[in-house]
Write an enzyme that holds these catalytic residues in place. Structure first.
Site, PDB file in Angstrom:
ATOM      1  N   GLY A  43       0.835  -1.291   0.125  1.00  0.00           N
ATOM      2  CA  GLY A  43       0.052  -0.010  -0.063  1.00  0.00           C
ATOM      3  C   GLY A  43       0.809   1.233   0.088  1.00  0.00           C
ATOM      4  N   CYS A 253     -27.498 -10.037 -16.903  1.00  0.00           N
ATOM      5  CA  CYS A 253     -27.051  -9.590 -18.082  1.00  0.00           C
ATOM      6  C   CYS A 253     -27.621 -10.247 -19.255  1.00  0.00           C
ATOM      7  CB  CYS A 253     -25.612 -10.493 -18.043  1.00  0.00           C
ATOM      8  SG  CYS A 253     -24.834 -10.376 -20.104  1.00  0.00           S
ATOM      9  N   CYS A 256     -25.818 -13.445 -21.206  1.00  0.00           N
ATOM     10  CA  CYS A 256     -25.304 -14.620 -20.427  1.00  0.00           C
ATOM     11  C   CYS A 256     -26.417 -14.930 -19.573  1.00  0.00           C
ATOM     12  CB  CYS A 256     -24.105 -14.941 -20.089  1.00  0.00           C
ATOM     13  SG  CYS A 256     -23.556 -13.910 -18.855  1.00  0.00           S
ATOM     14  N   CYS A 278     -22.711  -7.995 -18.929  1.00  0.00           N
ATOM     15  CA  CYS A 278     -21.612  -8.504 -18.107  1.00  0.00           C
ATOM     16  C   CYS A 278     -20.459  -7.164 -18.568  1.00  0.00           C
ATOM     17  CB  CYS A 278     -20.996  -9.606 -18.253  1.00  0.00           C
ATOM     18  SG  CYS A 278     -21.908 -10.946 -17.345  1.00  0.00           S
ATOM     19  N   CYS A 284     -18.230 -13.390 -19.766  1.00  0.00           N
ATOM     20  CA  CYS A 284     -19.648 -13.490 -20.465  1.00  0.00           C
ATOM     21  C   CYS A 284     -19.628 -14.545 -21.476  1.00  0.00           C
ATOM     22  CB  CYS A 284     -19.930 -12.079 -20.957  1.00  0.00           C
ATOM     23  SG  CYS A 284     -21.843 -11.876 -21.223  1.00  0.00           S
TER      24      CYS A 284
END
Lengths: 293, 193
Positions: A43, A253, A256, A278, A284
């Site tokens: 970080g 979606c 899909c 998606c 997808c």
């Protein structure tokens, strides 16, 4: 599945006349040393001497410098832009790396060893043998509240994040909730506040104790940082105002039928109604083919 | 002597990836790729690591092995030898710096990355056996991990303990004769068991 490198006609040896992976060896060495320090201090933003690249600053020069400094002949590369393998940024970066190294490229998340990404984490679970490289526009999470680099560096040194807490509090007072859409600030390893790059809030919990190594690099801002595997990544939140991901309840979606992935909202020009797809195109397509993902 | 058999582009990339893997998974034992060089020391692997990382922008020091190793690194990397307290990389032979390591750079709170990386030439690294057994936890470790090393003194580990003050501290790399390496970055909490 056809390799993308075959489709693009770049499935051959690297172009002659350039060093392997474009960068000169001194540049790679500096990046590698800085990457190791970034991994050792999760970080924390390590400064590095960002080089001019054959793409404009702000278009992924940081991500590509990291990718080029770690990539080897046996790697398989995937590049995504907002989840898509086919957008201009992703295609150009993939072609550049492929022409400079001759490595194989793929759109299949599970086959890639290095995944360079702009603002998404692939939906498919990643494994410990993969490295995720993020393109970062703004590495400093405190920049919204403090313009001076010298001051933000001191704030990180003193772990003084009260300004950020106040910023969130003011957001709640004004709007009744935390309105940060992407770039949600996170504490890494309980010590450094980090900008996870503009990934949606949906992806933030997926950084927490993930099995993969995440490398972040901002080329314009000249900073590298990292989240090693199995690292604590906690989004800032209050006891009574919790961190929340995007809500796709009741939406699926269109292609899909997925109801458990991050969806893009597209307004239909003809009807004016929203449609949902998606964001991760590779995932997808796999679902559409009936593969178990 | 110049090492022509070391491929600066491809060998250093493979070694770096092993090292990155080891640094991201502290205590995990990683075997370096099989690369042979003409080397002036009994264990060539610490030299391979330094030939991968050093250049003219950084400095190093070698403790307790005399001039051949230092000369080898200077010739092959263009890096500068410096005093221990200014060195970016420190190579320790014999398993102990005899307290000198406490003078190494640990960085500042504003720039904790301006600190030394220390490579220990050890006899062997293993999961369970060794003269010094360590239990590790922290980033890169799912729960806890154990590592044992032979050829490093417990007092040396204790000296490192005394100066680790996260985010300040040293990042350690153990390198043995069989080409195995294991890293303990400063983010790792360790205790001797």
């Amino acid at each position: 599945m056809t390799e993308l490198s075959t489709l693009a006609g770049t499935d051959s040896e690297a172009v002659e006349g350039y060093n392997f992976a474009f960068l000169d060896e001194f540049t790679k060495r500096e990046l590698r040393r800085k990457i190791l320090k970034a991994v050792a201090i999760p970080g924390y933003q390590v400064p590095f001497g960002s080089r001019e690249m054959p793409l404009a600053k702000g278009w992924g020069t940081g991500g590509i410098q990291v990718t080029l400094s770690i990539i080897g002949k046996s790697d398989v590369l995937k590049v995504i832009d907002q989840g898509s393998d086919e957008s201009v940024n992703a295609v150009n970066i993939r072609n550049l790396v492929s022409r400079m190294t001759g490595v194989k490229t793929t759109s299949d998340t599970s086959r890639a060893t290095i995944i360079q990404t702009r603002h998404r984490i692939p939906e498919e679970p990643l494994t410990k043998d993969q490295i995720l490289v993020f393109q970062v526009p703004f590495p400093e999470p405190l920049r919204t509240i403090e313009p001076s680099e010298q001051v933000t560096r001191r704030m990180h040194a003193e772990q003084d994040y009260s300004g950020m807490w106040l910023h969130l509090y003011e957001d709640i007072v004004k709007h009744g909730k935390i309105t940060i859409g992407a770039r949600y600030p996170c504490m890494v390893n309980g010590r450094h506040l980090m900008d996870p790059s503009p990934i949606p809030r949906w992806d933030v919990p997926r950084l927490h104790k993930s099995p993969v190594l995440h490398l972040f690099c901002a080329g314009r801002e000249k900073r590298i940082y990292a989240i090693p595997p199995h690292t604590l990544v906690e989004p800032l939140e209050f006891e009574d105002y919790r961190f929340e991901t995007e809500d796709f309840c009741g939406k699926v979606c269109e292609r899909c039928g997925s109801s458990d992935t991050f969806l893009d909202e597209i307004i239909d020009d003809a009807t004016g109604n929203p449609r949902y797809l998606c964001s991760d195109t590779s995932f997808c397509e796999k679902r559409q083919r009936g593969e178990d993902v | 002597m110049r090492n022509w058999e070391f491929d600066v582009v491809f060998d250093s990339q493979r070694i770096f990836r092993s090292l990155l893997d080891a640094m991201a998974n502290p205590g995990c034992i990683i075997t370096l790729p099989d690369i042979r060089i003409n080397n002036p020391a009994a264990n060539m692997y610490p030299l391979l690591l330094l030939m991968t990382l050093l250049d003219h922008e950084v400095s190093f020091s070698v403790l307790d092995n005399g001039t051949p190793v230092t000369e080898h690194l200077k010739t092959n990397t263009g890096s500068k030898e410096s005093k221990l307290e200014n060195s970016d990389f420190i190579l320790v032979y014999g398993g102990s710096s005899h307290g000198l390591i406490r003078r190494a750079m640990v960085g500042t709170l504003e720039y904790p990355d301006e600190s030394a990386t220390v490579i220990y030439d050890t006899d062997s690294i293993g999961d369970i056996d060794g003269d010094v057994l360590l239990e590790l936890s922290g980033p890169g470790i799912a729960d806890k991990r154990r590592i044992g090393t032979s050829g490093i003194e417990q007092t040396e580990i204790e000296d490192v303990f005394t100066i680790q003050d996260y985010p300040l501290g040293l990042d350690l790399i153990f390198s043995d004769n069989a080409g195995r390496i294991a890293c303990i970055p400063r983010s790792t909490t360790m205790k001797v068991i």
